[in-house]
Design an enzyme around this catalytic site. Structure first.
Site, PDB file in Angstrom:
ATOM      1  N   ASP A 146      65.419 -16.735 -93.995  1.00  0.00           N
ATOM      2  CA  ASP A 146      65.002 -15.362 -94.266  1.00  0.00           C
ATOM      3  C   ASP A 146      63.510 -15.197 -93.970  1.00  0.00           C
ATOM      4  O   ASP A 146      62.733 -16.147 -94.074  1.00  0.00           O
ATOM      5  CB  ASP A 146      65.295 -15.049 -95.749  1.00  0.00           C
ATOM      6  CG  ASP A 146      65.373 -13.550 -96.010  1.00  0.00           C
ATOM      7  OD1 ASP A 146      65.331 -12.764 -95.051  1.00  0.00           O
ATOM      8  OD2 ASP A 146      65.465 -13.183 -97.198  1.00  0.00           O
ATOM      9  N   GLY A 147      63.140 -13.962 -93.630  1.00  0.00           N
ATOM     10  CA  GLY A 147      61.718 -13.639 -93.445  1.00  0.00           C
ATOM     11  C   GLY A 147      61.300 -13.417 -92.003  1.00  0.00           C
ATOM     12  O   GLY A 147      60.108 -13.246 -91.732  1.00  0.00           O
ATOM     13  N   ASN A 148      62.263 -13.397 -91.083  1.00  0.00           N
ATOM     14  CA  ASN A 148      61.915 -13.162 -89.671  1.00  0.00           C
ATOM     15  C   ASN A 148      61.237 -11.804 -89.486  1.00  0.00           C
ATOM     16  O   ASN A 148      60.257 -11.680 -88.747  1.00  0.00           O
ATOM     17  CB  ASN A 148      63.181 -13.144 -88.802  1.00  0.00           C
ATOM     18  CG  ASN A 148      63.846 -14.495 -88.692  1.00  0.00           C
ATOM     19  OD1 ASN A 148      63.261 -15.502 -89.072  1.00  0.00           O
ATOM     20  ND2 ASN A 148      65.064 -14.513 -88.178  1.00  0.00           N
ATOM     21  N   GLY A 149      61.792 -10.784 -90.152  1.00  0.00           N
ATOM     22  CA  GLY A 149      61.268  -9.425 -89.995  1.00  0.00           C
ATOM     23  C   GLY A 149      59.839  -9.325 -90.521  1.00  0.00           C
ATOM     24  O   GLY A 149      58.953  -8.793 -89.840  1.00  0.00           O
ATOM     25  N   ARG A 150      59.615  -9.891 -91.723  1.00  0.00           N
ATOM     26  CA  ARG A 150      58.258  -9.835 -92.302  1.00  0.00           C
ATOM     27  C   ARG A 150      57.258 -10.612 -91.459  1.00  0.00           C
ATOM     28  O   ARG A 150      56.106 -10.215 -91.307  1.00  0.00           O
ATOM     29  CB  ARG A 150      58.279 -10.370 -93.743  1.00  0.00           C
ATOM     30  CG  ARG A 150      58.685  -9.321 -94.758  1.00  0.00           C
ATOM     31  CD  ARG A 150      59.077  -9.932 -96.062  1.00  0.00           C
ATOM     32  NE  ARG A 150      60.420 -10.498 -95.973  1.00  0.00           N
ATOM     33  CZ  ARG A 150      60.988 -11.215 -96.918  1.00  0.00           C
ATOM     34  NH1 ARG A 150      60.324 -11.506 -98.022  1.00  0.00           N
ATOM     35  NH2 ARG A 150      62.210 -11.670 -96.772  1.00  0.00           N
ATOM     36  N   ARG A 187      60.379  -6.366 -84.915  1.00  0.00           N
ATOM     37  CA  ARG A 187      61.165  -7.310 -85.722  1.00  0.00           C
ATOM     38  C   ARG A 187      61.960  -8.286 -84.859  1.00  0.00           C
ATOM     39  O   ARG A 187      62.145  -9.442 -85.227  1.00  0.00           O
ATOM     40  CB  ARG A 187      62.124  -6.546 -86.645  1.00  0.00           C
ATOM     41  CG  ARG A 187      61.421  -5.830 -87.806  1.00  0.00           C
ATOM     42  CD  ARG A 187      62.426  -5.035 -88.624  1.00  0.00           C
ATOM     43  NE  ARG A 187      63.425  -5.901 -89.251  1.00  0.00           N
ATOM     44  CZ  ARG A 187      63.264  -6.512 -90.433  1.00  0.00           C
ATOM     45  NH1 ARG A 187      62.153  -6.355 -91.118  1.00  0.00           N
ATOM     46  NH2 ARG A 187      64.216  -7.275 -90.923  1.00  0.00           N
ATOM     47  N   THR A 215      77.693 -10.211 -93.623  1.00  0.00           N
ATOM     48  CA  THR A 215      78.587  -9.053 -93.473  1.00  0.00           C
ATOM     49  C   THR A 215      77.873  -7.769 -93.882  1.00  0.00           C
ATOM     50  O   THR A 215      78.332  -6.678 -93.556  1.00  0.00           O
ATOM     51  CB  THR A 215      79.873  -9.232 -94.325  1.00  0.00           C
ATOM     52  OG1 THR A 215      79.502  -9.639 -95.645  1.00  0.00           O
ATOM     53  CG2 THR A 215      80.810 -10.263 -93.727  1.00  0.00           C
ATOM     54  N   ASN A 265      74.595  -7.260 -93.037  1.00  0.00           N
ATOM     55  CA  ASN A 265      73.511  -6.986 -92.088  1.00  0.00           C
ATOM     56  C   ASN A 265      73.843  -5.884 -91.077  1.00  0.00           C
ATOM     57  O   ASN A 265      72.946  -5.385 -90.384  1.00  0.00           O
ATOM     58  CB  ASN A 265      73.083  -8.273 -91.367  1.00  0.00           C
ATOM     59  CG  ASN A 265      72.277  -9.227 -92.229  1.00  0.00           C
ATOM     60  OD1 ASN A 265      72.325 -10.446 -92.063  1.00  0.00           O
ATOM     61  ND2 ASN A 265      71.496  -8.696 -93.175  1.00  0.00           N
ATOM     62  N   SER A 289      72.585 -13.637-101.752  1.00  0.00           N
ATOM     63  CA  SER A 289      72.937 -12.654-100.719  1.00  0.00           C
ATOM     64  C   SER A 289      74.312 -12.948-100.100  1.00  0.00           C
ATOM     65  O   SER A 289      74.473 -12.892 -98.875  1.00  0.00           O
ATOM     66  CB  SER A 289      71.856 -12.586 -99.636  1.00  0.00           C
ATOM     67  OG  SER A 289      70.611 -12.239-100.197  1.00  0.00           O
TER      68      SER A 289
HETATM   69  C1  IPE Z   1      70.494 -12.868 -95.964  1.00  0.00           C
HETATM   70  O1  IPE Z   1      69.263 -12.287 -95.743  1.00  0.00           O
HETATM   71  C2  IPE Z   1      71.257 -12.945 -94.687  1.00  0.00           C
HETATM   72  C3  IPE Z   1      70.717 -13.836 -93.672  1.00  0.00           C
HETATM   73  C4  IPE Z   1      69.669 -14.589 -93.794  1.00  0.00           C
HETATM   74  C5  IPE Z   1      71.452 -13.884 -92.444  1.00  0.00           C
HETATM   75  P1  IPE Z   1      68.994 -10.730 -95.981  1.00  0.00           P
HETATM   76  O2  IPE Z   1      67.578 -10.499 -95.630  1.00  0.00           O
HETATM   77  O3  IPE Z   1      70.016  -9.935 -95.271  1.00  0.00           O
HETATM   78  O4  IPE Z   1      69.260 -10.609 -97.541  1.00  0.00           O
HETATM   79  P2  IPE Z   1      68.768  -9.538 -98.592  1.00  0.00           P
HETATM   80  O5  IPE Z   1      69.123  -8.182 -98.059  1.00  0.00           O
HETATM   81  O6  IPE Z   1      67.286  -9.700 -98.737  1.00  0.00           O
HETATM   82  O7  IPE Z   1      69.493  -9.893 -99.849  1.00  0.00           O
HETATM   83  C1  IPE Z   2      66.513 -13.121 -91.661  1.00  0.00           C
HETATM   84  O1  IPE Z   2      65.359 -12.379 -91.498  1.00  0.00           O
HETATM   85  C2  IPE Z   2      67.442 -13.036 -90.473  1.00  0.00           C
HETATM   86  C3  IPE Z   2      68.545 -12.073 -90.650  1.00  0.00           C
HETATM   87  C4  IPE Z   2      68.917 -11.518 -91.760  1.00  0.00           C
HETATM   88  C5  IPE Z   2      69.299 -11.740 -89.465  1.00  0.00           C
HETATM   89  P1  IPE Z   2      65.226 -10.888 -91.999  1.00  0.00           P
HETATM   90  O2  IPE Z   2      65.456  -9.969 -90.840  1.00  0.00           O
HETATM   91  O3  IPE Z   2      66.067 -10.631 -93.185  1.00  0.00           O
HETATM   92  O4  IPE Z   2      63.694 -10.838 -92.391  1.00  0.00           O
HETATM   93  P2  IPE Z   2      63.034  -9.993 -93.548  1.00  0.00           P
HETATM   94  O5  IPE Z   2      63.733 -10.374 -94.819  1.00  0.00           O
HETATM   95  O6  IPE Z   2      63.244  -8.555 -93.210  1.00  0.00           O
HETATM   96  O7  IPE Z   2      61.602 -10.397 -93.517  1.00  0.00           O
HETATM   97 MG    MG Z   3      65.699 -10.728 -95.191  1.00  0.00          MG
END
Ligand code: IPE
Ligand code: IPE
Ligand code: MG
Length: 247
Positions: free
Chosen positions: A25-29, A38, A71, A73, A201
């Site tokens: 998790d955290g790719n987007g941030r 993103r 599921t 996402n 999650s």
């Molecule tokens: C969980 O991360 C799913 C994956 C890493 C693929 P999310 O970023 O979707 O989870 P939430 O929304 O913060 O719970």
């Molecule tokens: C995890 O990174 C990868 C996926 C859920 C596909 P996120 O896209 O959830 O990154 P944040 O949580 O927004 O930083």
């Molecule tokens: Mg995330």
């Protein structure tokens, strides 16, 4: 970066989990902090995963399960979902070389029915290509949800009962496990979640019943061998009682 000596020391002195599961998790941030789109965070996340497969193999971790797409996402923007699907396709093709180099069997879990035929083909192809590799196993959780997995397993069990192939009175925890997507794969010993979020999650909700959980604030694209060793160090110190008493 971890030196050869530190890696050897970790192998010699730490309790290495047989099965590591990661909520990456955290790719987007990571991207947003750098004022990047993103999708570049997701692309960097794929690079990190490639290195993590090699790092896990080097430490002697036998099973690595990674949560790539839940599921839930699909709720994200069409643009982000589209970018992720394109990236998965590209990444799975690239992963063939890593898997062959590392002797790594690749399998996927989750509901593939919403994927494009070309992504499904790529998944089938890498599974077939790597099916006899035994050094380690990489499980890709794609369009995976723990609740969805249990619902699909329940439907299949019900059909088996209706067909006279399964006696409902004989259904045990082992039977349920055998109907899940993860049939034949041992339960995870350690779950790592990056980016500081402390929740499952919907990941492997059945299989994680007795898994040790480790959360780090590091964002997935910044995860590396140093962070992996820190997680394994924390795991080494845990007293796993499984409901029993300390020996
Ligand atoms: C969980 O991360 C799913 C994956 C890493 C693929 P999310 O970023 O979707 O989870 P939430 O929304 O913060 O719970
Ligand atoms: C995890 O990174 C990868 C996926 C859920 C596909 P996120 O896209 O959830 O990154 P944040 O949580 O927004 O930083
Ligand atoms: Mg995330």
């Amino acid at each position: 970066m971890a030196t050869k000596e530190q890696i050897q020391n970790a192998r010699d002195t730490l309790k290495i989990p047989n099965h590591l599961a990661i909520i990456l998790d955290g790719n987007g941030r990571w991207a947003e902090r750098k004022h990047l789109p993103r999708k570049l965070g997701h692309a960097q996340g794929c690079e990190t995963l490639e290195q993590t497969i090699r790092d896990c193999n080097e430490l002697g971790i036998k099973y690595l399960t990674v949560y790539g797409f839940s599921t839930e996402n699909w709720k994200r923007s069409e643009e982000e979902v589209g970018a992720l699907m394109a990236l998965f396709h590209k990444y799975i093709i690239k992963l063939k070389k890593v898997a062959m180099d590392e002797g790594c069997r690749v399998i996927s879990i989750g509901d593939r029915s919403r994927f494009s035929p070309s992504l499904i083909d790529a998944l089938n192809e890498i599974e077939e290509l790597t099916k006899d590799l035994t050094e380690m196993t990489l499980v890709l959780a794609l369009n995976y949800g723990g609740r969805d997995e249990i619902a699909r397993a329940t439907r299949r069990m019900y059909k088996a009962v209706a067909a006279g192939e399964l006696d409902p009175d004989t259904i045990t925890e082992q039977t349920v496990s055998a109907y899940l997507d993860t049939a034949g794969i041992p339960d995870p010993d350690l779950l790592v979640r990056t980016s500081g979020e402390i929740r499952l999650s919907n990941f492997l909700i059945w299989q994680l019943a007795y898994t040790e959980i480790y959360v780090t604030d590091v964002l997935w694209p910044d995860f590396n061998m140093d962070e992996l060793i820190k997680a394994v160090e924390a795991f080494s110190k845990r007293d796993r009682r499984f409901g029993g008493r300390k020996k």
